[in-house]
Design a protein around this motif. Structure first.
Motif, PDB file in Angstrom:
ATOM      1  N   THR A 132      35.259  33.445 -26.621  1.00 18.63           N
ATOM      2  CA  THR A 132      34.865  32.200 -27.292  1.00 18.63           C
ATOM      3  C   THR A 132      33.411  31.858 -26.994  1.00 18.63           C
ATOM      4  O   THR A 132      32.688  31.372 -27.854  1.00 18.63           O
ATOM      5  CB  THR A 132      35.781  31.046 -26.818  1.00 18.63           C
ATOM      6  OG1 THR A 132      37.129  31.468 -27.020  1.00 18.63           O
ATOM      7  CG2 THR A 132      35.531  29.772 -27.575  1.00 18.63           C
ATOM      8  N   ALA A 133      32.992  32.076 -25.742  1.00 17.52           N
ATOM      9  CA  ALA A 133      31.612  31.743 -25.384  1.00 17.52           C
ATOM     10  C   ALA A 133      31.178  32.564 -24.184  1.00 17.52           C
ATOM     11  O   ALA A 133      32.008  33.060 -23.415  1.00 17.52           O
ATOM     12  CB  ALA A 133      31.496  30.251 -25.054  1.00 17.52           C
ATOM     13  N   TYR A 134      29.876  32.692 -24.052  1.00 18.48           N
ATOM     14  CA  TYR A 134      29.286  33.303 -22.845  1.00 18.48           C
ATOM     15  C   TYR A 134      28.431  32.249 -22.168  1.00 18.48           C
ATOM     16  O   TYR A 134      27.638  31.572 -22.819  1.00 18.48           O
ATOM     17  CB  TYR A 134      28.399  34.512 -23.218  1.00 18.48           C
ATOM     18  CG  TYR A 134      27.483  34.928 -22.078  1.00 18.48           C
ATOM     19  CD1 TYR A 134      27.983  35.632 -20.985  1.00 18.48           C
ATOM     20  CD2 TYR A 134      26.132  34.578 -22.058  1.00 18.48           C
ATOM     21  CE1 TYR A 134      27.158  35.980 -19.919  1.00 18.48           C
ATOM     22  CE2 TYR A 134      25.295  34.927 -20.997  1.00 18.48           C
ATOM     23  CZ  TYR A 134      25.818  35.628 -19.927  1.00 18.48           C
ATOM     24  OH  TYR A 134      25.008  35.965 -18.886  1.00 18.48           O
ATOM     25  N   ILE A 135      28.577  32.142 -20.840  1.00 17.86           N
ATOM     26  CA  ILE A 135      27.682  31.277 -20.085  1.00 17.86           C
ATOM     27  C   ILE A 135      27.146  32.051 -18.878  1.00 17.86           C
ATOM     28  O   ILE A 135      27.921  32.586 -18.077  1.00 17.86           O
ATOM     29  CB  ILE A 135      28.365  29.956 -19.650  1.00 17.86           C
ATOM     30  CG1 ILE A 135      27.440  29.224 -18.691  1.00 17.86           C
ATOM     31  CG2 ILE A 135      29.735  30.154 -19.022  1.00 17.86           C
ATOM     32  CD1 ILE A 135      27.635  27.764 -18.659  1.00 17.86           C
ATOM     33  N   GLY A 136      25.847  32.124 -18.795  1.00 14.06           N
ATOM     34  CA  GLY A 136      25.240  32.863 -17.686  1.00 14.06           C
ATOM     35  C   GLY A 136      23.765  33.071 -17.945  1.00 14.06           C
ATOM     36  O   GLY A 136      23.231  32.640 -18.977  1.00 14.06           O
ATOM     37  N   ALA A 137      23.131  33.741 -17.001  1.00  9.21           N
ATOM     38  CA  ALA A 137      21.679  33.898 -17.055  1.00  9.21           C
ATOM     39  C   ALA A 137      21.226  34.740 -18.235  1.00  9.21           C
ATOM     40  O   ALA A 137      21.983  35.572 -18.744  1.00  9.21           O
ATOM     41  CB  ALA A 137      21.205  34.560 -15.764  1.00  9.21           C
ATOM     42  N   ASP A 138      19.994  34.538 -18.611  1.00 10.56           N
ATOM     43  CA  ASP A 138      19.329  35.421 -19.558  1.00 10.56           C
ATOM     44  C   ASP A 138      18.661  36.501 -18.704  1.00 10.56           C
ATOM     45  O   ASP A 138      17.524  36.365 -18.254  1.00 10.56           O
ATOM     46  CB  ASP A 138      18.298  34.622 -20.367  1.00 10.56           C
ATOM     47  CG  ASP A 138      17.604  35.480 -21.404  1.00 10.56           C
ATOM     48  OD1 ASP A 138      17.656  36.724 -21.283  1.00 10.56           O
ATOM     49  OD2 ASP A 138      17.001  34.910 -22.326  1.00 10.56           O
ATOM     50  N   PHE A 139      19.397  37.585 -18.452  1.00  2.00           N
ATOM     51  CA  PHE A 139      18.916  38.622 -17.530  1.00  2.00           C
ATOM     52  C   PHE A 139      17.681  39.346 -18.072  1.00  2.00           C
ATOM     53  O   PHE A 139      16.855  39.822 -17.299  1.00  2.00           O
ATOM     54  CB  PHE A 139      20.027  39.638 -17.251  1.00  2.00           C
ATOM     55  CG  PHE A 139      21.224  39.048 -16.560  1.00  2.00           C
ATOM     56  CD1 PHE A 139      21.125  38.505 -15.288  1.00  2.00           C
ATOM     57  CD2 PHE A 139      22.473  39.044 -17.176  1.00  2.00           C
ATOM     58  CE1 PHE A 139      22.234  37.969 -14.646  1.00  2.00           C
ATOM     59  CE2 PHE A 139      23.578  38.512 -16.535  1.00  2.00           C
ATOM     60  CZ  PHE A 139      23.457  37.973 -15.269  1.00  2.00           C
ATOM     61  N   TYR A 140      17.598  39.425 -19.401  1.00  2.00           N
ATOM     62  CA  TYR A 140      16.421  40.069 -20.003  1.00  2.00           C
ATOM     63  C   TYR A 140      15.166  39.257 -19.646  1.00  2.00           C
ATOM     64  O   TYR A 140      14.145  39.813 -19.236  1.00  2.00           O
ATOM     65  CB  TYR A 140      16.607  40.182 -21.517  1.00  2.00           C
ATOM     66  CG  TYR A 140      15.403  40.759 -22.220  1.00  2.00           C
ATOM     67  CD1 TYR A 140      15.142  42.126 -22.181  1.00  2.00           C
ATOM     68  CD2 TYR A 140      14.509  39.925 -22.909  1.00  2.00           C
ATOM     69  CE1 TYR A 140      14.020  42.659 -22.802  1.00  2.00           C
ATOM     70  CE2 TYR A 140      13.382  40.453 -23.536  1.00  2.00           C
ATOM     71  CZ  TYR A 140      13.141  41.813 -23.474  1.00  2.00           C
ATOM     72  OH  TYR A 140      12.025  42.336 -24.088  1.00  2.00           O
ATOM     73  N   ALA A 141      15.288  37.922 -19.771  1.00  2.00           N
ATOM     74  CA  ALA A 141      14.142  37.054 -19.431  1.00  2.00           C
ATOM     75  C   ALA A 141      13.808  37.189 -17.942  1.00  2.00           C
ATOM     76  O   ALA A 141      12.635  37.164 -17.561  1.00  2.00           O
ATOM     77  CB  ALA A 141      14.462  35.608 -19.784  1.00  2.00           C
ATOM     78  N   GLU A 142      14.840  37.361 -17.109  1.00  2.00           N
ATOM     79  CA  GLU A 142      14.574  37.542 -15.665  1.00  2.00           C
ATOM     80  C   GLU A 142      13.752  38.818 -15.425  1.00  2.00           C
ATOM     81  O   GLU A 142      12.805  38.827 -14.648  1.00  2.00           O
ATOM     82  CB  GLU A 142      15.890  37.616 -14.887  1.00  2.00           C
ATOM     83  CG  GLU A 142      16.645  36.294 -14.841  1.00  2.00           C
ATOM     84  CD  GLU A 142      17.990  36.401 -14.136  1.00  2.00           C
ATOM     85  OE1 GLU A 142      18.620  35.356 -13.938  1.00  2.00           O
ATOM     86  OE2 GLU A 142      18.427  37.510 -13.789  1.00  2.00           O
ATOM     87  N   GLY A 143      14.157  39.889 -16.097  1.00  5.04           N
ATOM     88  CA  GLY A 143      13.426  41.159 -15.957  1.00  5.04           C
ATOM     89  C   GLY A 143      11.990  41.009 -16.420  1.00  5.04           C
ATOM     90  O   GLY A 143      11.055  41.503 -15.783  1.00  5.04           O
ATOM     91  N   ARG A 144      11.812  40.293 -17.516  1.00  2.00           N
ATOM     92  CA  ARG A 144      10.446  40.070 -18.019  1.00  2.00           C
ATOM     93  C   ARG A 144       9.631  39.279 -16.991  1.00  2.00           C
ATOM     94  O   ARG A 144       8.461  39.581 -16.770  1.00  2.00           O
ATOM     95  CB  ARG A 144      10.468  39.297 -19.350  1.00  2.00           C
ATOM     96  CG  ARG A 144      10.950  40.124 -20.529  1.00  2.00           C
ATOM     97  CD  ARG A 144      10.575  39.442 -21.839  1.00  2.00           C
ATOM     98  NE  ARG A 144       9.130  39.445 -22.036  1.00  2.00           N
ATOM     99  CZ  ARG A 144       8.466  40.371 -22.732  1.00  2.00           C
ATOM    100  NH1 ARG A 144       9.109  41.350 -23.301  1.00  2.00           N
ATOM    101  NH2 ARG A 144       7.157  40.298 -22.865  1.00  2.00           N
ATOM    102  N   ARG A 145      10.274  38.274 -16.382  1.00  2.00           N
ATOM    103  CA  ARG A 145       9.532  37.477 -15.380  1.00  2.00           C
ATOM    104  C   ARG A 145       9.061  38.367 -14.227  1.00  2.00           C
ATOM    105  O   ARG A 145       7.955  38.211 -13.723  1.00  2.00           O
ATOM    106  CB  ARG A 145      10.436  36.373 -14.815  1.00  2.00           C
ATOM    107  CG  ARG A 145      10.290  35.106 -15.606  1.00  2.00           C
ATOM    108  CD  ARG A 145      11.214  33.989 -15.133  1.00  2.00           C
ATOM    109  NE  ARG A 145      11.632  33.309 -16.330  1.00  2.00           N
ATOM    110  CZ  ARG A 145      12.876  33.095 -16.725  1.00  2.00           C
ATOM    111  NH1 ARG A 145      13.890  33.450 -15.954  1.00  2.00           N
ATOM    112  NH2 ARG A 145      13.133  32.511 -17.866  1.00  2.00           N
ATOM    113  N   ALA A 146       9.911  39.306 -13.819  1.00  2.00           N
ATOM    114  CA  ALA A 146       9.526  40.230 -12.739  1.00  2.00           C
ATOM    115  C   ALA A 146       8.327  41.072 -13.187  1.00  2.00           C
ATOM    116  O   ALA A 146       7.362  41.251 -12.438  1.00  2.00           O
ATOM    117  CB  ALA A 146      10.711  41.126 -12.377  1.00  2.00           C
ATOM    118  N   GLY A 147       8.367  41.566 -14.433  1.00  2.00           N
ATOM    119  CA  GLY A 147       7.274  42.383 -14.964  1.00  2.00           C
ATOM    120  C   GLY A 147       5.986  41.568 -15.101  1.00  2.00           C
ATOM    121  O   GLY A 147       4.894  42.038 -14.758  1.00  2.00           O
ATOM    122  N   GLU A 148       6.132  40.335 -15.588  1.00  2.31           N
ATOM    123  CA  GLU A 148       4.941  39.491 -15.780  1.00  2.31           C
ATOM    124  C   GLU A 148       4.283  39.177 -14.441  1.00  2.31           C
ATOM    125  O   GLU A 148       3.055  39.132 -14.329  1.00  2.31           O
ATOM    126  CB  GLU A 148       5.332  38.199 -16.512  1.00  2.31           C
ATOM    127  CG  GLU A 148       5.507  38.435 -18.017  1.00  2.31           C
ATOM    128  CD  GLU A 148       6.454  37.433 -18.674  1.00  2.31           C
ATOM    129  OE1 GLU A 148       6.874  36.455 -18.002  1.00  2.31           O
ATOM    130  OE2 GLU A 148       6.805  37.652 -19.855  1.00  2.31           O
TER     131      GLU A 148
END
Ligand code: AHR
Length: 325
Positions: A132-148
């Motif tokens: 019905t729904a997903y609730i949790g982190a945006d892991f892709y955005a987390e990876g990007r933050r590490a790269g940035e």
């Protein structure tokens, strides 16, 4: 009875009725709402804090929570989901250890009319109606933050070439796949960066330690410039190895991690880690809100992400907002 005493009594009664200290008592009918919760295991402090968040939030709202800890075994999660279906719980909440292999059991839940909320991790399926729904982190955005962060650090260091070793989380889990993808999307086309190795630390501190030992044996301390660990547990394990190493090159390594547990944030403040990308384990209250909305017949947003950021050695680390869980 003196006037002051009587007034005090009335106030106490009013406070008592509203649940004292501003906290509301859960509505009695909430106790009939049963949530079956299949947790992956206890592999990290993040996971333990996440379980506590779910239990506290359920207690506060008064729902009955049936928790099953699968000790990192997908088969155990499937068994738990089947037993929740047999028990006819109102809602199943589960955090899938890996993305694949859920269609059969989730079809069984769908046939039985038991809604499923994915918490923390996603599944790979062609049929989105299985949850019905997903609730949790945006892991892709987390990876990007590490790269940035790494790009900014390389600029600040005036670095010409940095050799990166990645210690990734459980193979085929959402945070592993998406943190890696986000990180690579930021650094891939920058000639200053080479990923020399990517090893599986399974989100465990003990494995992080083991991986770091192997990486040092393979490349030497002066053969690695950056460690990107997909969680704090693995980074803290790696740090134990680095701290015991007497080669001065280890002190020059740039260390990037994800989660934000207290020990990692303390290591950042102490100058031993360079960047901590946040991933909040405190999903319980938002999960229970979704359960309540679902029971009230409301339509849920399909994807729900908490707000997150990152702390690094570019920030004012004396700011009280810089703290771990
Ligand atoms: O799925 C979230 C990840 O799982 C966290 O980053 C990690 O610490 C946990 O084990």
């Amino acid at each position: 009875m003196r006037k002051g005493t009587a007034l005090g009594l009335v106030l106490m009664l009013l406070l008592g009725l509203s649940g004292c200290a501003g906290k509301q008592e859960p509505a009695a009918e909430n106790a009939s709402i049963v949530v079956g919760f299949s947790q992956i295991g206890s592999e990290s402090n993040w996971r333990i804090a996440n379980t506590v968040s779910m239990e506290q939030a359920a207690k506060e709202i008064g729902y009955s929570l049936m928790t099953d800890n699968a000790n990192q075994k997908q088969e155990k999660q499937i068994d738990a989901i089947r037993s929740f279906i047999a028990y006819r719980v109102d809602v199943i909440v589960f955090s899938p250890i890996v993305e694949t292999g859920w269609d059969n059991v989730l079809n069984e839940a769908k046939q039985a009319g038991v809604p499923v909320i994915l918490m923390d991790r996603m599944i790979e399926t062609r049929d989105d109606s299985l949850y019905t729904a997903y609730i949790g982190a945006d892991f892709y955005a987390e990876g990007r933050r590490a790269g940035e962060y790494l790009v900014r650090k390389a600029d600040a260091l005036g670095a010409e070439h940095l050799r990166i070793a990645e210690i990734h989380g459980t193979t085929d889990s959402t945070p592993m796949r998406d943190r890696q993808r986000g990180f690579m999307d930021v650094i891939r086309d920058d000639p200053r960066f080479t990923v020399i190795d990517s090893v599986d630390g399974d989100f465990l501190r003990s494995k992080g330690e083991e991986c770091m030992r192997e990486l040092l044996a393979k490349y030497g301390a002066d053969g690695i410039d950056v460690i990107f660990a997909h969680n704090d547990a693995m980074m803290l394990g790696a740090l134990d190895v680095l701290d015991a190493c007497d080669d001065p090159s280890v002190k020059k390594m740039v260390l990037i991690t994800v989660d934000g547990e207290k020990d990692a944030v303390d290591a950042l403040k102490a100058g031993r880690i360079n960047c901590v990308v946040q991933c909040t384990p405190d999903l319980g209250p938002a999960v229970m809100k979704l359960v309540g909305d679902l029971k009230a017949g409301k339509e849920l947003p399909k994807v729900n992400h908490p707000d997150e950021g990152a702390f690094s050695d570019f920030d004012d680390l004396t700011d009280p907002a810089v703290e771990g869980f």
